[in-house]
Write a protein that holds these residues in place. Structure first.
Motif, PDB file in Angstrom:
ATOM      1  N   PRO A 281       0.424  -1.270   0.178  1.00  0.00           N
ATOM      2  CA  PRO A 281      -0.759  -0.309   0.315  1.00  0.00           C
ATOM      3  C   PRO A 281       0.596   1.382   0.130  1.00  0.00           C
ATOM      4  N   HIS A 282       0.355   2.094  -1.310  1.00  0.00           N
ATOM      5  CA  HIS A 282       1.179   3.389  -0.828  1.00  0.00           C
ATOM      6  C   HIS A 282       0.519   4.596  -0.079  1.00  0.00           C
ATOM      7  N   GLN A 283      -0.935   4.778   0.052  1.00  0.00           N
ATOM      8  CA  GLN A 283      -1.289   5.375  -0.160  1.00  0.00           C
ATOM      9  C   GLN A 283      -1.422   5.753   1.805  1.00  0.00           C
ATOM     10  N   ALA A 284      -1.137   7.176   2.270  1.00  0.00           N
ATOM     11  CA  ALA A 284      -0.296   7.857   3.812  1.00  0.00           C
ATOM     12  C   ALA A 284      -2.004   7.739   4.290  1.00  0.00           C
ATOM     13  N   SER A 285      -1.764   7.074   5.687  1.00  0.00           N
ATOM     14  CA  SER A 285      -2.570   6.207   6.901  1.00  0.00           C
ATOM     15  C   SER A 285      -3.298   8.419   7.215  1.00  0.00           C
ATOM     16  N   ALA A 286      -3.966   8.445   8.295  1.00  0.00           N
ATOM     17  CA  ALA A 286      -4.950   9.552   8.021  1.00  0.00           C
ATOM     18  C   ALA A 286      -4.241  10.085   9.235  1.00  0.00           C
ATOM     19  N   ALA A 287      -2.965   9.398   9.989  1.00  0.00           N
ATOM     20  CA  ALA A 287      -1.909   9.910  10.960  1.00  0.00           C
ATOM     21  C   ALA A 287      -1.228  10.249  10.498  1.00  0.00           C
ATOM     22  N   GLU A 288      -0.804   9.575   9.295  1.00  0.00           N
ATOM     23  CA  GLU A 288       1.213  10.250   8.863  1.00  0.00           C
ATOM     24  C   GLU A 288       0.423  11.949   8.024  1.00  0.00           C
ATOM     25  N   LEU A 289      -0.739  12.129   7.340  1.00  0.00           N
ATOM     26  CA  LEU A 289      -1.160  13.081   7.228  1.00  0.00           C
ATOM     27  C   LEU A 289      -1.746  14.203   7.851  1.00  0.00           C
ATOM     28  N   GLU A 290      -1.410  13.962   9.251  1.00  0.00           N
ATOM     29  CA  GLU A 290      -1.933  15.326  10.277  1.00  0.00           C
ATOM     30  C   GLU A 290      -0.600  15.196  10.294  1.00  0.00           C
ATOM     31  N   ARG A 291       0.490  13.844  10.566  1.00  0.00           N
ATOM     32  CA  ARG A 291       1.951  14.926  10.980  1.00  0.00           C
ATOM     33  C   ARG A 291       2.467  15.743   9.649  1.00  0.00           C
ATOM     34  N   HIS A 292       2.357  15.058   8.828  1.00  0.00           N
ATOM     35  CA  HIS A 292       3.042  15.860   7.688  1.00  0.00           C
ATOM     36  C   HIS A 292       2.446  17.972   7.687  1.00  0.00           C
ATOM     37  N   ALA A 293       0.927  17.932   7.799  1.00  0.00           N
ATOM     38  CA  ALA A 293       0.685  19.062   7.429  1.00  0.00           C
ATOM     39  C   ALA A 293       0.871  19.891   9.137  1.00  0.00           C
ATOM     40  N   ALA A 294       1.262  19.130   9.848  1.00  0.00           N
ATOM     41  CA  ALA A 294       2.154  19.344  10.899  1.00  0.00           C
ATOM     42  C   ALA A 294       2.821  19.903  10.893  1.00  0.00           C
ATOM     43  N   PHE A 295       4.347  19.347  10.251  1.00  0.00           N
ATOM     44  CA  PHE A 295       5.616  19.452  10.311  1.00  0.00           C
ATOM     45  C   PHE A 295       5.048  21.027   8.958  1.00  0.00           C
ATOM     46  N   ILE A 296       4.403  21.170   8.111  1.00  0.00           N
ATOM     47  CA  ILE A 296       4.576  22.314   6.893  1.00  0.00           C
ATOM     48  C   ILE A 296       4.202  23.779   7.636  1.00  0.00           C
ATOM     49  N   ALA A 297       3.123  23.115   8.534  1.00  0.00           N
ATOM     50  CA  ALA A 297       3.037  24.425   9.418  1.00  0.00           C
ATOM     51  C   ALA A 297       4.077  24.949  10.195  1.00  0.00           C
ATOM     52  N   THR A 298       5.044  24.716  10.287  1.00  0.00           N
ATOM     53  CA  THR A 298       5.977  25.034  11.165  1.00  0.00           C
ATOM     54  C   THR A 298       7.184  25.869  10.424  1.00  0.00           C
ATOM     55  N   LEU A 299       7.397  25.639   8.433  1.00  0.00           N
ATOM     56  CA  LEU A 299       7.981  26.583   8.090  1.00  0.00           C
ATOM     57  C   LEU A 299       7.396  27.906   7.903  1.00  0.00           C
ATOM     58  N   ASP A 300       8.831  28.231   7.610  1.00  0.00           N
ATOM     59  CA  ASP A 300       8.516  29.957   7.649  1.00  0.00           C
ATOM     60  C   ASP A 300       8.812  30.417   5.913  1.00  0.00           C
ATOM     61  N   LYS A 301       7.428  30.131   5.224  1.00  0.00           N
ATOM     62  CA  LYS A 301       8.000  30.545   4.207  1.00  0.00           C
ATOM     63  C   LYS A 301       8.361  29.779   3.210  1.00  0.00           C
ATOM     64  N   PRO A 302       8.543  28.748   3.161  1.00  0.00           N
ATOM     65  CA  PRO A 302       8.859  27.591   1.531  1.00  0.00           C
ATOM     66  C   PRO A 302       8.969  28.524   0.664  1.00  0.00           C
ATOM     67  N   LEU A 303      10.398  27.485  -0.071  1.00  0.00           N
ATOM     68  CA  LEU A 303      10.351  28.368  -1.067  1.00  0.00           C
ATOM     69  C   LEU A 303       9.298  27.858  -2.374  1.00  0.00           C
ATOM     70  N   TRP A 304       8.592  26.762  -2.124  1.00  0.00           N
ATOM     71  CA  TRP A 304       7.851  26.527  -3.274  1.00  0.00           C
ATOM     72  C   TRP A 304       6.140  27.202  -3.451  1.00  0.00           C
ATOM     73  N   LEU A 305       6.620  28.007  -2.265  1.00  0.00           N
ATOM     74  CA  LEU A 305       5.295  28.755  -2.324  1.00  0.00           C
ATOM     75  C   LEU A 305       5.156  30.428  -2.892  1.00  0.00           C
ATOM     76  N   ASP A 306       6.641  30.699  -2.961  1.00  0.00           N
ATOM     77  CA  ASP A 306       7.148  31.622  -3.525  1.00  0.00           C
ATOM     78  C   ASP A 306       5.998  31.998  -5.200  1.00  0.00           C
ATOM     79  N   GLY A 307       5.488  33.200  -4.854  1.00  0.00           N
ATOM     80  CA  GLY A 307       4.323  33.762  -5.902  1.00  0.00           C
ATOM     81  C   GLY A 307       3.253  32.818  -5.740  1.00  0.00           C
ATOM     82  N   VAL A 308       3.045  32.416  -4.935  1.00  0.00           N
ATOM     83  CA  VAL A 308       2.095  32.032  -5.196  1.00  0.00           C
ATOM     84  C   VAL A 308       1.051  33.042  -3.783  1.00  0.00           C
ATOM     85  N   ALA A 309      -0.673  33.046  -4.263  1.00  0.00           N
ATOM     86  CA  ALA A 309      -1.231  33.717  -3.633  1.00  0.00           C
ATOM     87  C   ALA A 309      -1.629  33.147  -2.216  1.00  0.00           C
ATOM     88  N   ALA A 310      -1.457  34.207  -1.705  1.00  0.00           N
ATOM     89  CA  ALA A 310      -2.224  33.648   0.027  1.00  0.00           C
ATOM     90  C   ALA A 310      -3.482  33.306  -0.150  1.00  0.00           C
TER      91      ALA A 310
END
Length: 232
Positions: free
Chosen positions: A203-232
């Motif tokens: 199986p390659h689909q992330a579980s609900a717990a893995e998706l929650e941990r990933h979202a929490a990690f992304i929230a800690t990042l300050d201005k990630p490069l991949w969001l440059d130029g993307v409207a808020a």
């Protein structure tokens, strides 16, 4: 590939001073293997044989006086030589005399582009060593015990053996066999490497717990490069 090994005997060292060709011997090789086909001829030089030259090859005025002139045998010689590479030891000497005889009778000269010089090969392989036919036969273990005097056909036979040695001819079969073995082994390994046990799909689909941990990690990042130029 067809090649001709040849040697000449002469009345001296320089055709420009009147020296002439008195004997030629040729050996046919195909793919560096002697075929058994040879050409051998003596020629009347129409001049006296110097004692120094006779001491080398043993061809006297008496022996040569009933031999044909060069132009009588030239067609048979040229037919045997064909248009293949010509191999000689100190080849410029032999080519020089052969072309001189051809020039005297108004025939086309043999191009030096066809020349293979075993002295030049030996100098490359064994710099600083002796490069005479005798010395190289000794180096490569070629039997020349029957060579009492120089003779064009005999020397061509020795030179054919030497040429094969200088160009690795005796090893060609071994090398090809080794390459075939390596290729066969590689093919077997390739076949084995493609036979793998069948495993069930993972199986390659992330579980609900893995998706929650990933979202929490992304929230800690300050201005990630991949969001440059993307409207808020």
């Amino acid at each position: 590939m067809r090649e001709i090994i040849f040697d000449t005997e002469t009345t001296g060292f320089d055709p420009a001073t009147g020296d002439r060709l008195v004997e030629i011997g040729c050996i046919e090789l195909v793919n560096r293997v002697p075929t058994g086909q040879t050409f051998h001829a003596y020629f009347n030089p129409q001049r006296a044989m110097p004692a120094a030259a006779e001491a080398v090859h043993g061809l006297s005025d008496i022996f040569l006086r009933d031999k044909p002139l060069f132009h009588h045998g030239v067609d048979a010689l040229l037919d045997f030589l064909g248009d293949c590479p010509l191999v000689a030891h100190n080849a410029k000497f032999d080519f020089g005399f052969l072309n001189h005889e051809l020039k005297l009778i108004g025939r086309d000269l043999i191009s030096f582009d066809r020349m293979i010089d075993t002295v030049a090969i030996a100098r490359t392989l064994h710099p600083g060593a002796k490069h005479s036919l005798d010395a190289l036969c000794t180096r490569y273990g070629i039997d020349r015990s029957h060579r009492v005097k120089h003779g064009a056909l005999l020397d061509a036979e020795l030179l054919a053996q030497l040429y094969i040695e200088l160009t690795g001819g005796r090893q060609i079969g071994l090398v090809l066999a080794a390459e075939d073995t390596i290729k066969a082994g590689s093919m077997e390994r390739a076949i084995v490497s493609t036979v793998r046990p069948v495993r069930p799909a993972r199986p390659h689909q992330a579980s609900a717990a893995e998706l929650e941990r990933h979202a929490a990690f992304i929230a800690t990042l300050d201005k990630p490069l991949w969001l440059d130029g993307v409207a808020a």
